[in-house]
Scaffold this motif. Structure first.
Motif, PDB file in Angstrom:
ATOM      1  N   VAL A 198      37.750  37.382  14.807  1.00 48.81           N
ATOM      2  CA  VAL A 198      38.567  36.718  15.838  1.00 48.81           C
ATOM      3  C   VAL A 198      38.031  36.975  17.244  1.00 48.81           C
ATOM      4  N   PHE A 200      37.669  39.920  18.779  1.00 48.09           N
ATOM      5  CA  PHE A 200      38.275  41.050  19.500  1.00 48.09           C
ATOM      6  C   PHE A 200      37.329  42.245  19.541  1.00 48.09           C
ATOM      7  N   ALA A 236      45.476  36.703   5.610  1.00 50.95           N
ATOM      8  CA  ALA A 236      46.049  35.422   6.031  1.00 50.95           C
ATOM      9  C   ALA A 236      45.375  34.877   7.290  1.00 50.95           C
ATOM     10  N   ASN A 241      38.846  29.258  10.684  1.00 51.06           N
ATOM     11  CA  ASN A 241      39.621  28.660  11.768  1.00 51.06           C
ATOM     12  C   ASN A 241      39.491  29.419  13.080  1.00 51.06           C
TER      13      ASN A 241
ATOM     14  N   VAL B 198      50.147  32.820  11.149  1.00 51.35           N
ATOM     15  CA  VAL B 198      49.059  32.699  10.171  1.00 51.35           C
ATOM     16  C   VAL B 198      49.596  32.414   8.772  1.00 51.35           C
ATOM     17  N   ALA B 236      44.037  38.154  20.057  1.00 55.89           N
ATOM     18  CA  ALA B 236      42.775  37.472  19.760  1.00 55.89           C
ATOM     19  C   ALA B 236      42.908  36.494  18.599  1.00 55.89           C
ATOM     20  N   ILE B 237      43.977  36.652  17.802  1.00 62.47           N
ATOM     21  CA  ILE B 237      44.196  35.710  16.697  1.00 62.47           C
ATOM     22  C   ILE B 237      44.777  34.436  17.289  1.00 62.47           C
ATOM     23  N   LYS B 238      43.963  33.390  17.280  1.00 61.89           N
ATOM     24  CA  LYS B 238      44.395  32.178  17.979  1.00 61.89           C
ATOM     25  C   LYS B 238      45.317  31.350  17.113  1.00 61.89           C
ATOM     26  N   ASN B 241      44.345  27.717  16.042  1.00 56.03           N
ATOM     27  CA  ASN B 241      43.303  27.627  15.026  1.00 56.03           C
ATOM     28  C   ASN B 241      43.795  28.001  13.636  1.00 56.03           C
ATOM     29  N   THR B 242      44.874  28.787  13.597  1.00 56.38           N
ATOM     30  CA  THR B 242      45.260  29.317  12.301  1.00 56.38           C
ATOM     31  C   THR B 242      46.224  28.406  11.561  1.00 56.38           C
TER      32      THR B 242
END
Lengths: 247, 247
Positions: A198, A200, A236, A241, B198, B236-238, B241-242
């Motif tokens: 991701v 980070f 997950a 993506n 997610v 940071a987990i967008k 996009n997920t």
């Protein structure tokens, strides 16, 4: 009387109690800790509706309370009596704190009945009353305000007596299955992989991120279920993506 | 606030107390053991003459009591909160007895303010209130009558806190800065949000995922830096996009 329960061999003696509500509150305090023997030396008002009200579900302790005309009478047949005070007193008596006193009392029940003695609300035990006690139990209190409510002082001693029981189960035990070393290592690898994916964590300049994470989880004794939850979450997070622009 | 006295760093929080007399008795119990910070979450009647009467010489503690609209408000700024119960409860929280809890709380005052939390008289802490606590302190009581008066339970914990006071010199010095209650709550919200985004957590059927996560981190005494790392990763987990197919 159950020979096996040391608490059945402990008398709690209240001398010349002024407020009947305190007698009821003391009865309740005793029952919550498994004690049942209340002795009242010359209570000012008893029985009394305030005592009954404050006893709540401990009416049985109140009903069986033994009323005595003197402290001598209340202590008859006991093998040891400890007087309670929140003040240090200049007396030729051995002084213990509540915790050590409770421990000694429980020990002593193997020899016979023992007693914990409390004085009247305003001034505590008289020197005469204390002279009938073998030791003084001292409750460490705020030196600038040591005036505990009588029933509160009874509660603390009753609590210490229960805590001093040899086989008391003091803690709820829950058995969870601990994660293994390998499972935790796989978790760290999974974290690292997703942190990179991701964007980070930059593998060219990882700083101390993974060490910090290790340190955090090192403190927890992770369980299998928790590792599964964390890895489920990491799974997950879809890599295709999220771009993984730093890769 | 005296940095040298750990008792000055302990809040005692009473939630939705029904009888004002108990508030006063609790204030007195605190002062006798050297504590002074009373927080009241939605007390039914306060101020009240019964509270004042039962406080006796602890009117100052009562006068300085802080009234809050929610438990969250009362815990704001604390680094640890322990809920108190005389019942064992089937909850995914670490359970300690009062003595061990007191010892941990005193230790933790080196990181910041800590809190001991009590529920309403009749039924104790709700599950919601407990979910804001990191641990549950269990008072070993008579299994057939465990109903302690609220102020008595406050007295026992205050006593254990005083008994747990170390010599100031032996106190552990911490070189890391503990995360606050608010920071940890924000972390949980962030986790929940991303887990939903997610598709790992279904808000229609959340199961006990968040409780499990709370329990895990409740054990760690998270540091500010660690919270920042975890939130950095979550950030940071967008979400765009997920997919977030369950939303």
């Amino acid at each position: 009387m159950n020979r096996c329960d040391p608490l059945d061999w402990i008398r709690v003696v209240l001398c010349t109690t002024t407020h009947p509500g305190n007698i009821g509150a003391a009865a309740r305090a005793l029952k919550t800790m498994g004690l049942c023997k209340l002795y009242l030396v010359n209570p000012r008002y008893f029985p009394h509706p305030d005592a009954t009200a404050m006893a709540a579900g401990a009416a049985d302790v109140l009903d069986r309370a033994i009323i005595c005309a003197s402290l001598e009478e209340a202590l008859a047949g006991t093998v040891k009596a400890i007087g309670c005070s929140a003040r240090r007193r200049d007396l030729p008596l051995r002084v213990l704190n509540f915790r050590d006193a409770a421990s000694e009392l429980i020990q002593e029940t193997t020899s016979g009945e023992v007693a914990v003695v409390y004085g009247t609300e305003m001034s505590g035990l008289t020197n005469n009353e204390l002279s009938l006690c073998r030791e003084l139990a001292y409750l460490p209190a705020n030196p600038s305000y040591s005036s505990l409510n009588l029933a509160h002082a009874v509660q603390v001693m009753a609590y210490e007596l229960r805590m001093a029981l040899p086989d008391i189960e003091t803690m709820a035990t829950k058995t969870y299955e601990a994660a293994s070393f390998e499972e935790i290592e796989l978790l760290f690898r999974h974290f690292e992989e997703k942190m990179i994916a991701v964007g980070f964590l930059n593998p060219q300049n990882p700083k101390r991120l993974m060490q910090r994470l290790r340190r955090l989880f090192a403190r927890t004794q992770l369980e299998k279920l928790e590792v599964n939850i964390l890895r489920g979450f990491l799974n997950a997070i879809k890599e295709e993506n999220t771009g993984g622009t730093t890769l």
